[in-house]
Design a protein around this motif. Sequence first.
Motif, PDB file in Angstrom:
ATOM      1  N   SER A 197       0.194  15.207 -16.976  1.00 57.50           N
ATOM      2  CA  SER A 197       0.009  14.401 -15.764  1.00 57.50           C
ATOM      3  C   SER A 197      -0.313  15.217 -14.522  1.00 57.50           C
ATOM      4  O   SER A 197      -0.939  14.723 -13.587  1.00 57.50           O
ATOM      5  N   PHE A 198       0.099  16.504 -14.484  1.00 55.20           N
ATOM      6  CA  PHE A 198      -0.104  17.291 -13.275  1.00 55.20           C
ATOM      7  C   PHE A 198      -1.385  18.134 -13.332  1.00 55.20           C
ATOM      8  O   PHE A 198      -1.602  19.003 -12.492  1.00 55.20           O
ATOM      9  N   LEU A 199      -2.253  17.863 -14.313  1.00 54.35           N
ATOM     10  CA  LEU A 199      -3.493  18.628 -14.424  1.00 54.35           C
ATOM     11  C   LEU A 199      -4.692  17.849 -13.887  1.00 54.35           C
ATOM     12  O   LEU A 199      -4.737  16.624 -13.945  1.00 54.35           O
ATOM     13  N   LYS A 200      -5.657  18.599 -13.359  1.00 56.57           N
ATOM     14  CA  LYS A 200      -6.919  17.986 -12.947  1.00 56.57           C
ATOM     15  C   LYS A 200      -8.070  18.894 -13.377  1.00 56.57           C
ATOM     16  O   LYS A 200      -7.926  20.121 -13.464  1.00 56.57           O
ATOM     17  N   ALA A 201      -9.217  18.286 -13.667  1.00 61.09           N
ATOM     18  CA  ALA A 201     -10.389  19.042 -14.095  1.00 61.09           C
ATOM     19  C   ALA A 201     -11.122  19.600 -12.881  1.00 61.09           C
ATOM     20  O   ALA A 201     -11.269  18.934 -11.861  1.00 61.09           O
ATOM     21  N   ASN A 202     -11.579  20.850 -12.982  1.00 65.58           N
ATOM     22  CA  ASN A 202     -12.346  21.486 -11.915  1.00 65.58           C
ATOM     23  C   ASN A 202     -13.800  21.721 -12.300  1.00 65.58           C
ATOM     24  O   ASN A 202     -14.687  21.659 -11.447  1.00 65.58           O
ATOM     25  N   ASP A 257     -23.379  27.415 -26.403  1.00 62.93           N
ATOM     26  CA  ASP A 257     -23.029  28.127 -27.637  1.00 62.93           C
ATOM     27  C   ASP A 257     -22.134  27.307 -28.560  1.00 62.93           C
ATOM     28  O   ASP A 257     -21.191  27.817 -29.162  1.00 62.93           O
ATOM     29  N   GLY A 258     -22.415  26.001 -28.629  1.00 60.78           N
ATOM     30  CA  GLY A 258     -21.672  25.159 -29.561  1.00 60.78           C
ATOM     31  C   GLY A 258     -20.272  24.802 -29.127  1.00 60.78           C
ATOM     32  O   GLY A 258     -19.460  24.362 -29.951  1.00 60.78           O
ATOM     33  N   GLU A 259     -19.965  24.988 -27.831  1.00 62.78           N
ATOM     34  CA  GLU A 259     -18.616  24.684 -27.342  1.00 62.78           C
ATOM     35  C   GLU A 259     -18.655  23.884 -26.037  1.00 62.78           C
ATOM     36  O   GLU A 259     -19.511  24.106 -25.186  1.00 62.78           O
ATOM     37  N   LEU A 260     -17.684  22.987 -25.917  1.00 67.28           N
ATOM     38  CA  LEU A 260     -17.444  22.262 -24.669  1.00 67.28           C
ATOM     39  C   LEU A 260     -16.225  22.902 -24.015  1.00 67.28           C
ATOM     40  O   LEU A 260     -15.149  22.981 -24.619  1.00 67.28           O
ATOM     41  N   THR A 261     -16.396  23.375 -22.773  1.00 66.27           N
ATOM     42  CA  THR A 261     -15.309  24.064 -22.085  1.00 66.27           C
ATOM     43  C   THR A 261     -14.954  23.317 -20.804  1.00 66.27           C
ATOM     44  O   THR A 261     -15.832  23.006 -19.991  1.00 66.27           O
ATOM     45  N   ILE A 262     -13.660  23.079 -20.645  1.00 66.29           N
ATOM     46  CA  ILE A 262     -13.163  22.356 -19.469  1.00 66.29           C
ATOM     47  C   ILE A 262     -12.156  23.242 -18.742  1.00 66.29           C
ATOM     48  O   ILE A 262     -11.174  23.703 -19.342  1.00 66.29           O
ATOM     49  N   GLN A 263     -12.425  23.500 -17.472  1.00 67.39           N
ATOM     50  CA  GLN A 263     -11.509  24.295 -16.633  1.00 67.39           C
ATOM     51  C   GLN A 263     -10.619  23.326 -15.858  1.00 67.39           C
ATOM     52  O   GLN A 263     -11.098  22.408 -15.208  1.00 67.39           O
ATOM     53  N   LEU A 264      -9.292  23.558 -15.928  1.00 69.55           N
ATOM     54  CA  LEU A 264      -8.337  22.705 -15.240  1.00 69.55           C
ATOM     55  C   LEU A 264      -7.392  23.522 -14.389  1.00 69.55           C
ATOM     56  O   LEU A 264      -7.233  24.724 -14.589  1.00 69.55           O
ATOM     57  N   SER A 265      -6.750  22.847 -13.442  1.00 74.29           N
ATOM     58  CA  SER A 265      -5.737  23.485 -12.612  1.00 74.29           C
ATOM     59  C   SER A 265      -4.675  22.473 -12.257  1.00 74.29           C
ATOM     60  O   SER A 265      -4.813  21.268 -12.556  1.00 74.29           O
ATOM     61  N   LEU A 266      -3.615  22.928 -11.595  1.00 75.40           N
ATOM     62  CA  LEU A 266      -2.541  22.039 -11.189  1.00 75.40           C
ATOM     63  C   LEU A 266      -2.975  21.168 -10.025  1.00 75.40           C
ATOM     64  O   LEU A 266      -3.705  21.630  -9.133  1.00 75.40           O
ATOM     65  N   LYS A 267      -2.539  19.924 -10.021  1.00 73.80           N
ATOM     66  CA  LYS A 267      -2.789  19.060  -8.864  1.00 73.80           C
ATOM     67  C   LYS A 267      -1.934  19.538  -7.710  1.00 73.80           C
ATOM     68  O   LYS A 267      -0.746  19.827  -7.881  1.00 73.80           O
ATOM     69  N   LEU A 268      -2.509  19.629  -6.539  1.00 69.96           N
ATOM     70  CA  LEU A 268      -1.746  20.051  -5.350  1.00 69.96           C
ATOM     71  C   LEU A 268      -1.174  18.849  -4.647  1.00 69.96           C
ATOM     72  O   LEU A 268      -1.767  17.790  -4.648  1.00 69.96           O
TER      73      LEU A 268
END
Length: 364
Positions: A342-347, A353-364
Amino acid sequence: MIEPAKRHITLSAAAVLLCVLLLLRLPASAEPLAVEDDIHTLLENSLSIVEIDKEIERIQEQKEQLMLSMNDTERQLALQEQLVSDKQDEAGSVLRAYYTGERDFLFTALLSFDSLSEWFQMMDYAEFILTHDKHTLNTYVEQYRKVKDGYNRLESRNEELKAVERQLLAQRSRVLALEQQLDEQLAGRSDAEKLRLLMNELTSFWESAGIDEVKQYFRALSEAMQKLPGWVQENKQLLEIKGFQYTITVPEKDLNTFLREQNDIFNHFSFQFSDGKVTAQGMRDNMEIRITGHYTVENEPKNSILFHVDELLFNGFTLPDTTRQALEEEFDLGFYPDLIVSFLKANAVSMKDGELTIQLSLKL
């Protein structure tokens, strides 16, 4: 035994293929590749006309609904204006009474009493008058506010109507241009009637079976995407944590395995990630579907990773943007990180190269 629906699909496909064979019986002097491309463009344009016509119908319905809403707002506005008019004189009288000092006698009476019981009676009387005055003014203010809100709603609906009318004109112009182009391409061709037959067969095949097949894939994808956060939680190897930074890496092989576990329809379908694009394609019951799109990070109305369809092909024919947009609106193919934690958000999101990459961080 072939099911009736599938038999209908197979027969329709056979009819289309038969028409293609008939059309390819061309003079020896003709250039096969050029003719093939020409026929493909004709068929694609005819399919686009049918699909844009559907969008015109949808926009027309939207316009009619907006006009009904505007008429309803106008009726409510007229009623509210009448109520304001009825209360205006009464509210004006109250305000004048305070301005001219007509209510001063209340305060004088409260200071002129011979007994405590008389004072209480005067208090009750003053309270009654003041409460009535307050109610009169509040009612007038409330009715006035409703009128103002009504005008704001009417103005908003009017702007929406103008935008819808612009859309309608644009799509109608687009269809007319395509129809004119089609007529010019068919003019003078000895095989024009055969081509029109082929267009009708393709349109019929698309409307009776193709669109349903496409929607089956989109529906299955939408349902699977709702389960994707739970699947990521169960497969900890997909999630990497470095301090307050989180990275989800989904190889296309793993995603395809997940999808096939969710629905057998994906046994005929596969995803590929490369150069910022997602490509999904498959073939079933003589129908080939290819979807190309990309993901973006959105923060409104909530943080999410949304899928956008850039290209949609049915049996090699490109469908217009109106069809893609309609499918995006009907089916939610988004990924919501806060369903993992619940405290994560996507940035950021990337595909290569055959991959889906999602960068996330903490919600402020």
